[in-house]
Structure formats: C-alpha cells, structure tokens
Scaffold this motif. Structure first.
Motif, mmCIF file in Angstrom:
data_model
loop_
_atom_site.group_PDB
_atom_site.id
_atom_site.type_symbol
_atom_site.label_atom_id
_atom_site.label_comp_id
_atom_site.label_asym_id
_atom_site.label_seq_id
_atom_site.Cartn_x
_atom_site.Cartn_y
_atom_site.Cartn_z
ATOM 1 N N LYS A 163 0.806 -1.224 0.000
ATOM 2 C CA LYS A 163 0.000 0.000 0.000
ATOM 3 C C LYS A 163 0.838 1.272 0.000
ATOM 4 C CE LYS A 163 -3.734 -2.195 2.637
ATOM 5 N NZ LYS A 163 -4.651 -2.406 1.508
ATOM 6 N N ASN A 164 2.111 1.153 0.303
ATOM 7 C CA ASN A 164 2.962 2.352 0.323
ATOM 8 C C ASN A 164 4.410 1.965 0.007
ATOM 9 O OD1 ASN A 164 4.160 1.415 2.759
ATOM 10 N ND2 ASN A 164 2.476 2.337 3.938
ATOM 11 N N LEU A 165 5.247 2.974 -0.123
ATOM 12 C CA LEU A 165 6.647 2.737 -0.497
ATOM 13 C C LEU A 165 7.364 1.870 0.542
ATOM 14 C CD1 LEU A 165 9.059 3.401 -2.364
ATOM 15 C CD2 LEU A 165 9.455 5.426 -0.947
ATOM 16 N N ALA A 166 7.112 2.137 1.821
ATOM 17 C CA ALA A 166 7.779 1.371 2.885
ATOM 18 C C ALA A 166 7.479 -0.125 2.749
ATOM 19 C CB ALA A 166 7.329 1.888 4.249
ATOM 20 N N GLN A 167 6.247 -0.432 2.383
ATOM 21 C CA GLN A 167 5.876 -1.845 2.261
ATOM 22 C C GLN A 167 6.534 -2.499 1.040
ATOM 23 O OE1 GLN A 167 1.572 -1.706 2.484
ATOM 24 N NE2 GLN A 167 1.573 -1.716 4.723
ATOM 25 N N ILE A 168 6.727 -1.730 -0.025
ATOM 26 C CA ILE A 168 7.428 -2.290 -1.189
ATOM 27 C C ILE A 168 8.891 -2.560 -0.839
ATOM 28 C CG2 ILE A 168 8.233 -1.864 -3.543
ATOM 29 C CD1 ILE A 168 5.777 -0.336 -4.136
ATOM 30 N N ILE A 169 9.506 -1.587 -0.168
ATOM 31 C CA ILE A 169 10.912 -1.752 0.225
ATOM 32 C C ILE A 169 11.063 -2.999 1.103
ATOM 33 C CG2 ILE A 169 12.756 -0.739 1.636
ATOM 34 C CD1 ILE A 169 11.796 2.031 0.584
ATOM 35 N N ALA A 170 10.183 -3.129 2.085
ATOM 36 C CA ALA A 170 10.252 -4.284 2.991
ATOM 37 C C ALA A 170 10.008 -5.584 2.232
ATOM 38 C CB ALA A 170 9.222 -4.113 4.104
ATOM 39 N N TYR A 171 9.070 -5.546 1.295
ATOM 40 C CA TYR A 171 8.724 -6.757 0.529
ATOM 41 C C TYR A 171 9.918 -7.233 -0.301
ATOM 42 C CZ TYR A 171 6.061 -9.864 -2.541
ATOM 43 O OH TYR A 171 5.601 -10.966 -3.223
#
Lengths: 149, 80
Positions: free
Chosen positions: B65-73
């Motif tokens: 849902k956000n940039l932080a979640q993409i980075i973590a993924y």
C-alpha cells in the motif's frame, strides 16, 4: 494454437472497420500471442492517408498491437474476459521504424510483461516479414462493462 | 542489494507516479494519498520486478500500500 476470426470476434469488442486482426497464429501459454493482419489496400483509412500514396497510420498499428494484447489478456484471464469487460489503453510508448503499405502481411506480437485482473503491460512489436515496423510498450486497463441505459 | 537501495527504489517509484522524491513519504498510501490508479500500480510492480529480478504474485499486490511496504517486501524476498 490458432484462432480464427469468429473466435477473435468473441473476445474483442472492436468490429469492422476498427477490427485489425485477421487471425491469431500462435499462443505461447500466457507468455505471448502472435496475430496477423493482411493489409489489403481497400481499408477506409487509405482514402485519406494518403491520397495516391497509401501508408497505414502508425496509430492504427498501435491499435492492432493493442487488440493483440487484449487476446493475450483473455488467455491469461479467461473468466474475466468472458464477461466482456471494457478495455482501455492507458499509456503507450512507441517507436515506428518502417512504413506499412498495401500488400504487407502485418505480424503482431504481444508479450506478457505483467497482467493482473485490472491491468496489463505488454511489450509488443509489429513486423512485415523479418522487418520490425513498430515497437510499443502498452499499459492497459480492464473495467467491468457499464450497462448502458 | 545496494547500500542506497531504499533511495533507489524511491526514485523508481517517484518517476512512475510523477511525485517528487521529497514528497514521496514512505508511509504515504498510494491510492488514498498519492492517487495511484491500477495502471500506475502495475507499472510500479513491473518496474520493481524487472529492476530487482523478483516476482510479485498478483495476490500480494494489494498488500503493497505504500513505499515502505514495497521496500520491505523486496528486501524480504531478496534476503529470505
């Protein structure tokens, strides 16, 4: 696997004179679809593009590639395609390399980059023989058809 | 994974959604805060897949849902 015009018409919402695929000649799983369009010379757009010097408009080559991408989508998402949704182009990055003229057999190839229920990206190219005439990256969307009043 | 991975991915997303890097906050929600539609969303997914050679399966996309979640993924996939 090949698809004839009736099968193509059952997938694509476009109709003549805006249907730009004659036949699907290859379906490589969910990876790739290859279609053909024989450029006859009696198409309406040649009357104006250009008088006495017929050249297929580049935007219509893109449209033919986009229609090929819809076939690719239908292979990937059969259940959604069967509901006859609306397909729309969102973003196109294209390059035109060579003119297409009457007598050419346009080979249209759409490769799956990413396809989800709601959207798709296809890398596409159009060829005449071995000559690439256009390349395009197509981003398209899919929406359930709105019932007209 | 490069040292400036977070910045690199931020720049990638910034280019696609046309939001300046300094306005692209890690926790800003793509749909609600940044008006990202389904076409931009699939462009982000395809670009991340290509750049980092990962596959993001369709059921996982709504979870990003956000940039932080993409980075973590991506970090999780690459390091896991």
């Amino acid at each position: 696997m090949r698809l004839g015009i009736e099968q193509i018409r059952s997938i694509l919402p476009q109709r003549e004179p805006f249907l730009f695929i004659d036949e699907v000649i290859e379906i490589d799983g969910t990876n790739k679809v290859v279609a053909v369009r024989d450029i006859r010379g009696d198409e309406d757009f040649f009357k104006g593009h250009f008088p006495n010097r017929p050249i297929m408009p580049g935007v219509l080559i893109i449209e033919a590639l986009a229609q090929t991408a819809i076939i690719l989508y239908s292979v990937c998402k059969l259940d959604i395609a069967r509901t006859n949704p609306d397909y729309y182009l969102g973003r196109v990055k294209a390059e035109f390399l060579s003119p297409v003229v009457p007598g050419d057999r346009l080979i249209l190839e759409a490769n799956n980059v990413k396809i989800t229920d709601e959207a798709g990206i296809a890398d596409a190219q159009a060829r005449v023989g071995d000559r690439i005439v256009a390349k395009a990256s197509l981003v398209f969307g899919i929406k359930p058809r709105e019932i007209s009043q | 994974m490069s040292e400036n991975f977070d910045e690199e991915l931020k720049n990638l997303v910034s280019d696609i959604i046309e939001v300046p890097v300094d306005k692209l906050l890690p926790e800003a929600e793509f749909i609600e805060d940044l008006q990202v539609d389904s076409l931009k969303a699939i462009e982000i997914v395809a670009a991340v897949e290509k750049k980092y050679r990962v596959v993001i399966p369709e059921p996982d996309i709504p979870k990003l849902k956000n940039l932080a979640q993409i980075i973590a993924y991506v970090k999780n996939v690459k390091q896991g």
